[in-house]
Scaffold this motif. Structure first.
Motif, PDB file in Angstrom:
ATOM      1  N   VAL A 406      33.067  16.301  13.934  1.00  0.00           N
ATOM      2  CA  VAL A 406      32.402  15.484  14.961  1.00  0.00           C
ATOM      3  C   VAL A 406      31.349  14.649  14.247  1.00  0.00           C
ATOM      4  O   VAL A 406      30.531  15.195  13.496  1.00  0.00           O
ATOM      5  CB  VAL A 406      31.703  16.359  16.023  1.00  0.00           C
ATOM      6  CG1 VAL A 406      31.137  15.480  17.139  1.00  0.00           C
ATOM      7  CG2 VAL A 406      32.628  17.426  16.599  1.00  0.00           C
ATOM      8  N   VAL A 407      31.393  13.319  14.473  1.00  0.00           N
ATOM      9  CA  VAL A 407      30.318  12.473  13.934  1.00  0.00           C
ATOM     10  C   VAL A 407      29.522  11.865  15.079  1.00  0.00           C
ATOM     11  O   VAL A 407      30.067  11.533  16.133  1.00  0.00           O
ATOM     12  CB  VAL A 407      30.816  11.332  13.003  1.00  0.00           C
ATOM     13  CG1 VAL A 407      31.401  11.869  11.717  1.00  0.00           C
ATOM     14  CG2 VAL A 407      31.798  10.428  13.703  1.00  0.00           C
ATOM     15  N   LEU A 408      28.230  11.782  14.832  1.00  0.00           N
ATOM     16  CA  LEU A 408      27.322  11.189  15.803  1.00  0.00           C
ATOM     17  C   LEU A 408      26.982   9.801  15.280  1.00  0.00           C
ATOM     18  O   LEU A 408      26.491   9.663  14.149  1.00  0.00           O
ATOM     19  CB  LEU A 408      26.060  12.054  15.885  1.00  0.00           C
ATOM     20  CG  LEU A 408      25.016  11.670  16.924  1.00  0.00           C
ATOM     21  CD1 LEU A 408      25.547  11.917  18.334  1.00  0.00           C
ATOM     22  CD2 LEU A 408      23.733  12.489  16.720  1.00  0.00           C
ATOM     23  N   VAL A 409      27.266   8.778  16.084  1.00  0.00           N
ATOM     24  CA  VAL A 409      27.036   7.407  15.611  1.00  0.00           C
ATOM     25  C   VAL A 409      25.894   6.757  16.373  1.00  0.00           C
ATOM     26  O   VAL A 409      25.719   6.977  17.573  1.00  0.00           O
ATOM     27  CB  VAL A 409      28.317   6.537  15.722  1.00  0.00           C
ATOM     28  CG1 VAL A 409      29.395   7.029  14.778  1.00  0.00           C
ATOM     29  CG2 VAL A 409      28.848   6.494  17.151  1.00  0.00           C
ATOM     30  N   LYS A 410      25.120   5.979  15.630  1.00  0.00           N
ATOM     31  CA  LYS A 410      24.002   5.249  16.246  1.00  0.00           C
ATOM     32  C   LYS A 410      23.537   4.162  15.285  1.00  0.00           C
ATOM     33  O   LYS A 410      23.330   4.440  14.096  1.00  0.00           O
ATOM     34  CB  LYS A 410      22.850   6.221  16.515  1.00  0.00           C
ATOM     35  CG  LYS A 410      21.632   5.567  17.169  1.00  0.00           C
ATOM     36  CD  LYS A 410      20.536   6.597  17.415  1.00  0.00           C
ATOM     37  CE  LYS A 410      19.214   5.949  17.767  1.00  0.00           C
ATOM     38  NZ  LYS A 410      19.278   5.040  18.919  1.00  0.00           N
TER      39      LYS A 410
END
Ligand code: LLP
Length: 447
Positions: A406-410
């Motif tokens: 799972v990657v968190l993008v921002k």
């Protein structure tokens, strides 16, 4: 596919989420990949907070962590000022690993083990939602051992059938959850809590189901629960101070889904509660809502690589991706519909109707039936939207597939918040008894 959250399409025709080009994400992190859009998660948290707490006061918003529970997610929820609903020792452990403020944790569950209750007591979670008579006795006894008085809510099954898939309805009478209202169990349980020396009755809880579009279900439920509150006061002299109406707010997955506005949901619930309480001569209770899907769902996208293609002329074109029911069991379980886009050809017009299948060894492993896409070839990337809720949290190792990262993008930055499982992870808990290690000898001996 309807673009969600921060999604956009860049000049190369690639799908971009949180400022990150999904083609680059696939190269860097591999596929299948769960992508979580941090801004979108925070935006929804803020919308809930604004709509319920800032606008009306005397309300609390609790994120239902079963939807998507990871340590990083708990940090985000903590920062956004929401509470947390946990339903197991594992979800509690995750929350504690994020140093989640314990007073904002609500502990649910229809079969909490003595050990789980013990852990919840030791952690001093804010509320335990008592679900059944066994738990009532057990919790009172454990609290006595700890010389504590525990704040509890009583889970009531109000007998309301929300219009949603039958497996995700929970408020109807024939349900494993909570104390039945119409047959008097709920009142018996509430009196039991009030009489218990080590339990402090704070109020009542109910949850009528999930993926609900009809807001009227909530106002009706609030009325039923307030009538119960009046009855409680009449029979015991005790007021319901907290009214937890559960989660269930529906979201857009695919065309035909028409979700309401969170602000309308809040206005309707809060107004119904205050007007009904006034009319019944009750103090207005604090209202608690427990959204899960609406916070995590639209923020998630699953990125897959297309592998084999099978065209059965006149019948169907199958497009197989490198994941499937192991990372998203919802189509197989609930016949859920999803939308998708070819992430590396996101600006091309649809040309053909295909069905997206996974790589698990069963025919039911379908992700999307009959979707219009541009011409798809092996190696293309397929992005399935609105997979943030009940996908990672319900994923499995079926066929010994490794769970995706799972990657968190921002703002153009992508951070892994759950590492991709390896095959070593998959066999990590396997144990071979010594007697199996000498198979050839055993065979020889039996001849
Ligand atoms: N509160 C309680 C007590 C619940 O049981 C649930 C969900 C929620 C809150 C959050 O509901 P939400 O806002 O997410 O609808 N696995 C199914 C959904 C199961 C829902 C279970 N309870 C699915 O994938 O659709």
């Amino acid at each position: 596919m309807k673009l969600q959250g921060t999604m956009e399409i860049n000049e190369q025709g690639h799908l971009v989420i949180g400022g990150c080009d999904t083609v680059e994400l696939a190269q860097e992190f591999g596929t299948p990949l769960y992508i979580m859009d941090e801004d979108q998660i925070r935006r929804t948290c803020r919308e809930y907070y604004r709509s319920f707490v800032s606008r009306h006061g005397n309300a609390e918003v609790i994120y239902a962590s079963k939807t998507f529970s990871t340590v990083a997610m708990c940090h985000i929820i903590k920062e956004e000022g929401l509470g947390l609903d946990v339903v197991s020792g594992g979800e509690l452990y995750t929350a504690l690993a994020a140093h989640f403020p314990v007073e904002r944790i609500y502990y649910h569950g229809n079969n909490k083990t003595p050990q789980e209750l013990e852990t919840a007591l030791e952690a001093r979670v804010g509320r335990i939602v008592v679900d059944n008579f066994r738990e009532l006795e057990l919790l009172n006894a454990l609290a006595a051992q700890h010389q504590r008085v525990v704040d509890v809510l009583v889970r009531v099954t109000p007998g309301i059938e929300a219009h949603t898939h039958e497996y995700i309805q929970t408020g109807q009478i024939d349900s494993k959850f909570g104390f039945t209202l119409p047959n008097g169990d709920a009142m018996r349980a509430i009196k039991g809590v009030i009489d218990a020396d080590h339990l402090n009755f704070r109020g009542v809880h109910c949850h009528i189901g999930s993926q609900i579009f009809e807001l009227a279900s909530y106002s009706y439920t609030a009325q039923v629960m307030l009538e119960l509150s009046q009855q409680i006061y009449q029979e015991t002299g005790v007021y319901v101070r907290e009214l937890n109406l559960g989660g269930g707010f529906g979201i857009y997955y695919a065309s035909g889904d028409d979700p309401a506005q969170i602000s309308d949901y809040a206005d309707l619930v809060m107004t119904t509660v205050s007007e009904t309480a006034d009319a019944l001569g009750l103090p207005v209770p604090k209202v608690i809502v427990e959204p899960g899907r609406s916070i995590a769902g639209p923020a998630g996208t699953t990125l897959y690589t297309v592998g084999s293609l099978k065209d059965i002329p006149g019948v169907r074109k199958y497009v197989a991706v490198d994941g499937g029911m192991a990372d998203n069991p919802r189509p197989a379980l609930y016949q859920s519909c999803y939308e998708a886009i070819v992430a590396n050809k996101a600006s091309l017009a649809p040309e053909t109707v295909v069905s997206i299948t996974g790589k698990c060894c069963e025919s039911g492993d379908m992700l999307i039936w009959d979707i219009e896409l541009p011409e798809v070839v092996s190696g293309d990337l397929l992005a399935v939207s609105c997979t943030g809720a009940y996908n990672y949290s319900m994923s499995s190792n079926y066929n010994r597939l490794a769970r995706p990262a799972v990657v968190l993008v921002k703002d153009g930055q992508a951070d892994v918040i759950v590492q991709r499982e390896t095959y070593a992870d998959i066999v990590r808990n396997d144990v071979v008894p010594a007697r199996l290690l000498n198979v050839t000898n055993l065979r020889a001996a039996s001849r």
